[in-house]
Write a protein that holds these residues in place. Structure first.
Motif, PDB file in Angstrom:
ATOM      1  N   LEU A   1     -40.312   7.307  -4.495  1.00 55.36           N
ATOM      2  CA  LEU A   1     -41.746   7.572  -4.539  1.00 55.36           C
ATOM      3  C   LEU A   1     -41.999   9.070  -4.525  1.00 55.36           C
ATOM      4  CD1 LEU A   1     -43.086   5.028  -1.851  1.00 55.36           C
ATOM      5  CD2 LEU A   1     -43.049   4.711  -4.337  1.00 55.36           C
ATOM      6  N   TYR A   2     -42.863   9.512  -5.431  1.00 55.95           N
ATOM      7  CA  TYR A   2     -43.390  10.871  -5.355  1.00 55.95           C
ATOM      8  C   TYR A   2     -44.550  10.874  -4.369  1.00 55.95           C
ATOM      9  CZ  TYR A   2     -40.957  12.552  -9.576  1.00 55.95           C
ATOM     10  OH  TYR A   2     -40.017  12.938 -10.483  1.00 55.95           O
ATOM     11  N   PHE A   3     -44.618  11.943  -3.559  1.00 57.85           N
ATOM     12  CA  PHE A   3     -45.737  12.122  -2.645  1.00 57.85           C
ATOM     13  C   PHE A   3     -46.538  13.326  -3.118  1.00 57.85           C
ATOM     14  CE2 PHE A   3     -43.069   9.448  -0.252  1.00 57.85           C
ATOM     15  CZ  PHE A   3     -43.842   8.828   0.714  1.00 57.85           C
ATOM     16  N   TYR A   4     -47.704  13.079  -3.669  1.00 54.51           N
ATOM     17  CA  TYR A   4     -48.545  14.192  -4.070  1.00 54.51           C
ATOM     18  C   TYR A   4     -49.260  14.732  -2.839  1.00 54.51           C
ATOM     19  CZ  TYR A   4     -52.334  16.902  -6.012  1.00 54.51           C
ATOM     20  OH  TYR A   4     -53.216  17.921  -6.282  1.00 54.51           O
ATOM     21  N   GLY A   5     -49.162  16.029  -2.609  1.00 56.93           N
ATOM     22  CA  GLY A   5     -49.812  16.646  -1.468  1.00 56.93           C
ATOM     23  C   GLY A   5     -48.978  16.618  -0.209  1.00 56.93           C
ATOM     24  N   SER A   6     -47.744  16.119  -0.285  1.00 57.61           N
ATOM     25  CA  SER A   6     -46.863  16.096   0.875  1.00 57.61           C
ATOM     26  C   SER A   6     -45.793  17.156   0.737  1.00 57.61           C
ATOM     27  CB  SER A   6     -46.191  14.728   1.018  1.00 57.61           C
ATOM     28  OG  SER A   6     -45.120  14.800   1.939  1.00 57.61           O
ATOM     29  N   PRO A   7     -45.438  17.868   1.822  1.00 52.69           N
ATOM     30  CA  PRO A   7     -44.378  18.869   1.711  1.00 52.69           C
ATOM     31  C   PRO A   7     -43.008  18.256   1.450  1.00 52.69           C
ATOM     32  CG  PRO A   7     -45.149  18.674   3.985  1.00 52.69           C
ATOM     33  CD  PRO A   7     -46.091  17.883   3.136  1.00 52.69           C
ATOM     34  N   PHE A   8     -42.829  16.962   1.703  1.00 56.89           N
ATOM     35  CA  PHE A   8     -41.534  16.346   1.453  1.00 56.89           C
ATOM     36  C   PHE A   8     -41.355  16.022  -0.019  1.00 56.89           C
ATOM     37  CE2 PHE A   8     -40.074  16.290   5.658  1.00 56.89           C
ATOM     38  CZ  PHE A   8     -41.129  15.987   6.492  1.00 56.89           C
ATOM     39  N   GLY A   9     -42.437  15.664  -0.702  1.00 56.69           N
ATOM     40  CA  GLY A   9     -42.380  15.535  -2.142  1.00 56.69           C
ATOM     41  C   GLY A   9     -41.831  14.249  -2.695  1.00 56.69           C
ATOM     42  N   PHE A  10     -40.738  13.724  -2.114  1.00 56.17           N
ATOM     43  CA  PHE A  10     -40.083  12.574  -2.722  1.00 56.17           C
ATOM     44  C   PHE A  10     -39.400  11.734  -1.650  1.00 56.17           C
ATOM     45  CE2 PHE A  10     -36.672  10.403  -5.066  1.00 56.17           C
ATOM     46  CZ  PHE A  10     -37.406   9.855  -6.107  1.00 56.17           C
ATOM     47  N   LEU A  11     -39.525  10.408  -1.791  1.00 54.76           N
ATOM     48  CA  LEU A  11     -38.848   9.460  -0.916  1.00 54.76           C
ATOM     49  C   LEU A  11     -37.843   8.681  -1.738  1.00 54.76           C
ATOM     50  CD1 LEU A  11     -38.567   7.933   1.813  1.00 54.76           C
ATOM     51  CD2 LEU A  11     -40.331   6.376   0.988  1.00 54.76           C
ATOM     52  N   ASN A  12     -36.579   8.766  -1.363  1.00 57.34           N
ATOM     53  CA  ASN A  12     -35.496   8.148  -2.106  1.00 57.34           C
ATOM     54  C   ASN A  12     -35.210   6.758  -1.558  1.00 57.34           C
ATOM     55  OD1 ASN A  12     -33.215   7.588  -3.585  1.00 57.34           O
ATOM     56  ND2 ASN A  12     -32.186   9.518  -3.135  1.00 57.34           N
ATOM     57  N   PHE A  13     -35.278   5.736  -2.422  1.00 59.99           N
ATOM     58  CA  PHE A  13     -34.952   4.378  -1.999  1.00 59.99           C
ATOM     59  C   PHE A  13     -33.456   4.080  -2.091  1.00 59.99           C
ATOM     60  CE2 PHE A  13     -39.411   2.732  -3.240  1.00 59.99           C
ATOM     61  CZ  PHE A  13     -39.875   3.053  -1.966  1.00 59.99           C
ATOM     62  N   ASP A  14     -32.710   4.940  -2.784  1.00 63.25           N
ATOM     63  CA  ASP A  14     -31.278   4.719  -2.974  1.00 63.25           C
ATOM     64  C   ASP A  14     -30.561   5.002  -1.658  1.00 63.25           C
ATOM     65  OD1 ASP A  14     -28.605   4.631  -3.838  1.00 63.25           O
ATOM     66  OD2 ASP A  14     -29.171   5.286  -5.842  1.00 63.25           O
ATOM     67  N   THR A  15     -29.837   4.011  -1.146  1.00 64.22           N
ATOM     68  CA  THR A  15     -29.117   4.209   0.120  1.00 64.22           C
ATOM     69  C   THR A  15     -27.992   5.218  -0.027  1.00 64.22           C
ATOM     70  OG1 THR A  15     -27.738   2.287  -0.416  1.00 64.22           O
ATOM     71  CG2 THR A  15     -29.653   1.904   0.987  1.00 64.22           C
ATOM     72  N   ASN A  16     -27.463   5.344  -1.252  1.00 58.91           N
ATOM     73  CA  ASN A  16     -26.465   6.368  -1.538  1.00 58.91           C
ATOM     74  C   ASN A  16     -27.184   7.571  -2.130  1.00 58.91           C
ATOM     75  OD1 ASN A  16     -24.353   7.992  -2.305  1.00 58.91           O
ATOM     76  ND2 ASN A  16     -23.234   6.397  -3.408  1.00 58.91           N
TER      77      ASN A  16
ATOM     78  N   ILE B   1     -41.825   7.126   8.084  1.00 62.98           N
ATOM     79  CA  ILE B   1     -42.101   6.242   6.962  1.00 62.98           C
ATOM     80  C   ILE B   1     -41.169   5.050   7.103  1.00 62.98           C
ATOM     81  CG2 ILE B   1     -42.135   5.971   4.468  1.00 62.98           C
ATOM     82  CD1 ILE B   1     -42.524   8.965   4.219  1.00 62.98           C
ATOM     83  N   ILE B   2     -41.729   3.865   7.104  1.00 61.15           N
ATOM     84  CA  ILE B   2     -40.944   2.656   7.329  1.00 61.15           C
ATOM     85  C   ILE B   2     -41.241   1.642   6.229  1.00 61.15           C
ATOM     86  CG2 ILE B   2     -40.994   3.017   9.832  1.00 61.15           C
ATOM     87  CD1 ILE B   2     -43.050   0.715   9.981  1.00 61.15           C
TER      88      ILE B   2
ATOM     89  N   TRP C   1     -41.723  11.559   8.902  1.00 65.09           N
ATOM     90  CA  TRP C   1     -43.000  11.955   8.312  1.00 65.09           C
ATOM     91  C   TRP C   1     -43.283  13.378   8.709  1.00 65.09           C
ATOM     92  CZ3 TRP C   1     -46.060  11.086   4.546  1.00 65.09           C
ATOM     93  CH2 TRP C   1     -47.423  11.388   4.581  1.00 65.09           C
ATOM     94  N   ARG C   2     -44.184  14.021   7.967  1.00 65.83           N
ATOM     95  CA  ARG C   2     -44.410  15.448   8.156  1.00 65.83           C
ATOM     96  C   ARG C   2     -45.007  15.785   9.515  1.00 65.83           C
ATOM     97  NH1 ARG C   2     -49.268  16.002   3.713  1.00 65.83           N
ATOM     98  NH2 ARG C   2     -50.743  14.607   4.717  1.00 65.83           N
ATOM     99  N   ALA C   3     -45.711  14.836  10.133  1.00 67.16           N
ATOM    100  CA  ALA C   3     -46.339  15.106  11.425  1.00 67.16           C
ATOM    101  C   ALA C   3     -46.464  13.803  12.197  1.00 67.16           C
ATOM    102  CB  ALA C   3     -47.721  15.749  11.241  1.00 67.16           C
ATOM    103  N   SER C   4     -46.524  13.920  13.498  1.00 69.26           N
ATOM    104  CA  SER C   4     -46.666  12.730  14.333  1.00 69.26           C
ATOM    105  C   SER C   4     -48.116  12.447  14.679  1.00 69.26           C
ATOM    106  CB  SER C   4     -45.853  12.904  15.625  1.00 69.26           C
ATOM    107  OG  SER C   4     -46.303  14.051  16.335  1.00 69.26           O
ATOM    108  N   ASN C   5     -49.039  13.278  14.175  1.00 70.27           N
ATOM    109  CA  ASN C   5     -50.450  13.088  14.470  1.00 70.27           C
ATOM    110  C   ASN C   5     -50.918  11.730  13.952  1.00 70.27           C
ATOM    111  OD1 ASN C   5     -53.433  13.219  13.693  1.00 70.27           O
ATOM    112  ND2 ASN C   5     -53.214  15.074  14.936  1.00 70.27           N
TER     113      ASN C   5
END
Length: 416
Positions: A70-85, A374-375, A390-394
């Protein structure tokens, strides 16, 4: 004996190499990331894998596969990888576009629709782009025919590789018509809209149909393409969808609110997710953030009605990730010292990011952000797992993130 085996293997390899149809059938079963690496094997493999017809075939086979990330628009992380490897899938950067700024507008079967800003010594402005982040190819799309009297209400991407190698960009223009005596009566006439279509085949914008009216506050900015149609939500009991192939605009019924609020209307919190995966259109219905259950609805293929596909119990999620269940004393401990009720769960802190489905009915994951994490949760198996920090715990930060800030990354060889 060893020499004979080696000779047989060489003979088999040469036979496959010399048989175009056999080689094609074998390569069609390769993962996309392996195909990209296989281009280096020989000129023959490079030519075959780069062939638009080959790309169309493999896109057709993979059309209903779930995203790789997943691309995250507006997030400093930018990308979430679903590939376990994580070594198998590198973050698909968009830096190859070489522009000043990028806003992702939509993801559609491996292609991204982008709003790109640029700046140079002589010029600055913005343009629309369609890109394939897997192959790092992109094309610019000319601006729609907006004028002083017509503004862009929304722009969407339509690409179905199972039907065509060409994509279309669907733009909804709003006619900015005001009552001539606006200053006297302070009344706005209901706007009308016009659909324009840009086709990668003819590379031009053309009007589709005539002006039309839409339900109040229809969200044309965040359309969802599924099964050949762009779908737009409205805050009424009727929403719209546009069949791209027949260029026909139709209505679809929405679930009616049962309690509270005006009949036929829903609040922005009641439907916190609207998206598609594996050819299924999904809508999540939430009565209240204080209730531990919600439904995942699926639209019937004929658009006749929504049905309940999955039921999610957040108490099952809280057993693995207790931070999702919130008490006001967690945020305001000094206000709750003498109030016994404050030790009970008052609400659940989460935002739905995506529904990801696999080949089997039980292969479903609800991806959500909770404070600090992120879960994903499988409502069929009642299992949950951690995907990323996640970028913050707020708590309020995680609850304000929306589904339309998240975009599927689907590996694709689709040509532009």
């Amino acid at each position: 004996m060893a020499d004979n085996n080696s000779a047989n293997q060489t003979s088999s390899a040469e036979m496959v190499e010399s048989n175009q149809d056999l080689l094609t059938q074998i390569l069609l079963h390769f993962p996309v990331k392996s195909l990209l690496k296989s281009k280096c094997i020989s000129k023959r493999w490079l030519s075959l894998i780069s062939d638009p017809q080959f790309a169309a075939k493999i896109s057709h086979l993979n059309v209903n596969l779930g995203p790789s990330g997943l691309y995250f628009y507006g997030s400093p992380f930018g990308f979430l990888n679903f590939d376990t490897n994580h070594n198998m899938l590198k973050v698909p950067s968009l830096s190859f576009l070489n522009v000043t700024g990028i806003e992702i507008l939509q993801s559609c079967n491996g292609l991204l629709l982008l709003l790109c800003s640029f700046s140079s010594d002589n010029d600055s402005g913005f343009t629309y782009c369609v890109c394939n982040p897997t192959t790092k190819n992109f094309v610019t799309v000319p601006l729609p025919n907006a004028t002083a009297n017509r503004s862009i209400a929304g722009i969407n991407l339509a690409f179905d590789p199972s039907k065509s190698t060409h994509y279309k960009v669907i733009c909804v223009l709003m006619n900015n018509m005001q009552h001539p005596n606006l200053n006297e009566i302070e009344h706005l006439v209901s706007p009308t809209y016009q659909i324009e279509i840009f086709s990668s085949e003819n590379k031009a914008w053309t009007d589709s149909g005539g002006p039309f009216e839409a339900p109040h506050y229809t969200d044309f900015e965040h359309g969802v393409f599924c099964n050949g149609a762009i779908h737009w939500l409205s805050p009424t009991d009727v929403s719209l969808y546009f069949d791209v192939e027949t260029e026909s605009l139709k209505t679809m019924a929405m679930p009616r609110i049962q309690t509270g609020g005006p009949s036929g209307y829903w609040s922005s919190q009641r439907f916190p997710y609207f998206g598609q995966c594996a050819g299924c259109l999904h809508l999540i219905e939430v009565d209240s953030i204080s209730k531990p259950r919600f439904h995942i609805l699926e639209m019937k293929p004929d658009h006749s009605h929504w049905c309940v596909k999955y039921r999610v119990n957040l108490n099952n999620v809280a057993s693995e990730f207790p931070e999702i269940a919130r008490r006001y004393m967690d945020e305001f401990p000094t206000l709750a010292l003498n109030n016994v009720e404050e030790i009970e769960v008052q609400y659940y802190a989460y935002s739905i990011l995506s529904i990801v489905r696999g080949e089997k009915d039980e292969d479903v994951e609800v991806v959500m952000v909770i404070p600090g994490k992120i879960i994903s949760h499988n409502p069929r198996l009642n299992t949950s797992k951690l995907l990323s920090s996640w970028r913050a715990s707020n708590v309020y930060d995680c609850m304000q993130y929306k589904w339309y800030n998240v975009f599927h990354y689907v590996e694709s060889l689709a040509t532009l």
